[in-house]
Write a protein that holds these residues in place. Structure first.
Motif, short mmCIF file in Angstrom:
data_model
loop_
_atom_site.label_atom_id
_atom_site.label_comp_id
_atom_site.label_asym_id
_atom_site.label_seq_id
_atom_site.Cartn_x
_atom_site.Cartn_y
_atom_site.Cartn_z
N ARG A 20 -43.86 -1.20 57.22
CA ARG A 20 -44.74 -2.26 56.73
C ARG A 20 -43.93 -3.51 56.39
O ARG A 20 -44.31 -4.63 56.78
N TYR A 23 -42.68 -5.13 59.63
CA TYR A 23 -43.75 -5.84 60.35
C TYR A 23 -44.07 -7.17 59.69
O TYR A 23 -44.21 -8.19 60.35
N ARG A 24 -44.18 -7.17 58.37
CA ARG A 24 -44.51 -8.43 57.66
C ARG A 24 -43.41 -9.47 57.85
O ARG A 24 -43.69 -10.64 58.06
N LYS A 28 -43.95 -13.02 59.82
CA LYS A 28 -43.66 -14.32 59.19
C LYS A 28 -42.58 -15.08 59.95
O LYS A 28 -42.64 -16.30 60.06
#
Length: 116
Positions: A20, A23-24, A28
């Motif tokens: 997670r 991925y973030r 970004k």
């Protein structure tokens, strides 16, 4: 619940959190490379497809290797000069108004002073 089951579930939870976070960060950072939204959306879709392709992998060791490879790839291709919101720390407007020199008094209740 046995100890091995608990450790398995704890390891899977840690892996999900690492994925997670990866991925973030990658999403970004994709916005740093493609600033305009019409360029960003196809790149974001391609990134999501890369993550979704490996969603159903069950082998824990393979997942760890894939996460490590993904983090290495992210660190290799991270933008050298990321966009920083101007008013955030490191931005162009962050703390740009210097503090007043000593001896200057700021009156916050201007117009409401007591008439003594």
């Amino acid at each position: 619940m046995s100890v091995s089951t608990a450790s398995y579930l704890a390891r899977r939870a840690a892996q999900k959190e690492r994925v997670r976070i990866l991925y973030r960060r990658a999403l970004k950072d994709t916005l740093n490379w493609a600033v305009h939204r019409h360029l960003f959306y196809p790149d974001a879709d391609a990134l999501r497809e890369k993550f979704e392709a490996n969603r159903n992998v069950e082998d824990i060791e393979l997942i760890d290797r894939m996460i490590a490879a993904g983090e290495a790839s992210y660190n290799k291709w991270r933008h050298p000069d990321p966009y920083i919101v101007p008013w955030a720390p490191g931005g162009t407007k962050f703390c740009r108004n210097p503090t007043p020199p000593p001896g200057i008094e700021i009156i916050y209740n201007y117009g409401r002073e007591d008439n003594d």
